[in-house]
Design a protein around this motif. Structure first.
Motif, short mmCIF file in Angstrom:
data_model
loop_
_atom_site.label_atom_id
_atom_site.label_comp_id
_atom_site.label_asym_id
_atom_site.label_seq_id
_atom_site.Cartn_x
_atom_site.Cartn_y
_atom_site.Cartn_z
N GLY A 64 16.82 6.53 2.75
CA GLY A 64 17.41 5.22 3.01
C GLY A 64 16.52 4.05 2.69
O GLY A 64 16.95 2.90 2.80
N LEU A 65 15.28 4.29 2.29
CA LEU A 65 14.40 3.18 1.91
C LEU A 65 14.44 3.04 0.40
O LEU A 65 14.24 4.00 -0.34
N TYR A 66 14.71 1.83 -0.07
CA TYR A 66 14.86 1.58 -1.50
C TYR A 66 14.08 0.35 -1.93
O TYR A 66 14.10 -0.66 -1.24
N LEU A 67 13.45 0.45 -3.07
CA LEU A 67 12.86 -0.71 -3.72
C LEU A 67 14.00 -1.39 -4.45
O LEU A 67 14.57 -0.83 -5.39
N ALA A 68 14.37 -2.58 -4.00
CA ALA A 68 15.55 -3.23 -4.55
C ALA A 68 15.24 -4.26 -5.62
O ALA A 68 16.08 -4.54 -6.47
N LYS A 69 14.04 -4.80 -5.62
CA LYS A 69 13.77 -5.85 -6.59
C LYS A 69 12.26 -6.02 -6.78
O LYS A 69 11.50 -5.97 -5.83
N ILE A 70 11.89 -6.25 -8.00
CA ILE A 70 10.51 -6.60 -8.34
C ILE A 70 10.58 -7.92 -9.10
O ILE A 70 11.37 -8.06 -10.02
N ALA A 71 9.78 -8.86 -8.71
CA ALA A 71 9.75 -10.16 -9.38
C ALA A 71 8.29 -10.51 -9.71
O ALA A 71 7.39 -10.21 -8.92
N TYR A 72 8.09 -11.12 -10.85
CA TYR A 72 6.76 -11.52 -11.28
C TYR A 72 6.72 -13.02 -11.45
O TYR A 72 7.74 -13.64 -11.74
N PRO A 73 5.54 -13.62 -11.34
CA PRO A 73 5.43 -15.07 -11.58
C PRO A 73 5.91 -15.42 -12.98
O PRO A 73 5.77 -14.64 -13.93
N ASP A 74 6.47 -16.60 -13.13
CA ASP A 74 7.01 -17.05 -14.42
C ASP A 74 5.98 -17.00 -15.55
O ASP A 74 6.33 -16.76 -16.70
N GLU A 75 4.72 -17.20 -15.22
CA GLU A 75 3.68 -17.23 -16.25
C GLU A 75 3.54 -15.91 -17.01
O GLU A 75 3.03 -15.89 -18.12
N PHE A 76 4.04 -14.81 -16.44
CA PHE A 76 3.98 -13.53 -17.13
C PHE A 76 5.15 -13.33 -18.09
O PHE A 76 5.13 -12.41 -18.89
N ALA A 77 6.16 -14.16 -18.01
CA ALA A 77 7.32 -14.12 -18.89
C ALA A 77 7.96 -12.73 -18.96
O ALA A 77 8.37 -12.26 -20.01
N ILE A 78 8.04 -12.07 -17.83
CA ILE A 78 8.68 -10.75 -17.75
C ILE A 78 10.12 -10.97 -17.30
O ILE A 78 10.36 -11.56 -16.25
N LEU A 138 0.84 -1.19 0.00
CA LEU A 138 0.00 0.00 0.00
C LEU A 138 0.89 1.25 0.00
O LEU A 138 2.08 1.18 0.34
N HIS A 139 0.30 2.39 -0.33
CA HIS A 139 1.03 3.66 -0.30
C HIS A 139 1.55 3.92 1.12
O HIS A 139 0.78 3.91 2.07
N HIS A 140 2.85 4.10 1.26
CA HIS A 140 3.55 4.33 2.52
C HIS A 140 3.52 3.14 3.48
O HIS A 140 3.91 3.27 4.64
N MET A 141 3.09 1.97 3.04
CA MET A 141 3.01 0.81 3.92
C MET A 141 4.37 0.46 4.53
O MET A 141 4.47 0.24 5.74
N VAL A 142 5.40 0.39 3.72
CA VAL A 142 6.72 0.02 4.24
C VAL A 142 7.24 1.10 5.18
O VAL A 142 7.78 0.80 6.25
N ARG A 143 7.06 2.35 4.83
CA ARG A 143 7.49 3.45 5.71
C ARG A 143 6.78 3.38 7.05
O ARG A 143 7.38 3.60 8.11
N ASN A 144 5.49 3.06 7.04
CA ASN A 144 4.72 2.96 8.28
C ASN A 144 5.10 1.71 9.07
O ASN A 144 5.13 1.75 10.31
N LEU A 145 5.40 0.63 8.39
CA LEU A 145 5.90 -0.57 9.09
C LEU A 145 7.23 -0.28 9.76
O LEU A 145 7.44 -0.63 10.93
#
Length: 129
Positions: free
Chosen positions: A97-111, A53-60
């Protein structure tokens, strides 16, 4: 903080950690894992989920730090999650100091996945691996 993280694993309503500006249709998200690594003077949070969610990680992170500094007990995380009310959680942590380091998708999307092997680890920890 690690004990507090365990109650967040799985599918939950994360309304307590949602920004008032959040446009997500549902606050229900699934967290797969949370790793908290202390490498003085730094703390590293690795949070894996199906969506955020928007700001979820910052709030966690803000809530984790309230627990880690002894201002709240580890049980407080469960109470905040159950409240489904943003007003009961800690203040939103700064984005510095907060960074999105990786995005992964299920193999079925072939991204294709970019090469980010261990990119979330600081260089000092990479050297010691």
């Amino acid at each position: 903080m690690e004990a507090a993280a365990q109650c967040l694993i799985g599918e939950h309503d994360f309304s307590s950690f949602r920004s008032s500006e959040c446009q997500a249709k549902s606050p229900i998200k699934t967290l797969y894992s949370i790793e908290i690594i202390s490498a003085q003077p730094w703390l590293y949070f690795k949070i894996r989920g199906n969506a955020f969610l928007h700001h979820m990680v910052r709030n966690l992170v803000g809530t984790f730090l309230m627990i880690g500094t002894g201002k709240q007990s580890s049980e407080w995380m469960s109470e905040v999650l159950a409240a489904k009310d943003r007003r009961v959680a800690a203040p939103t942590f700064a984005p510095d100091g907060l960074y999105l380091a990786k995005i992964a998708y299920p193999d079925e999307f072939a991204i294709p996945e970019p090469w980010l092997d261990n990119s979330w680890l600081p260089p000092i920890l990479l050297k010691d691996c």
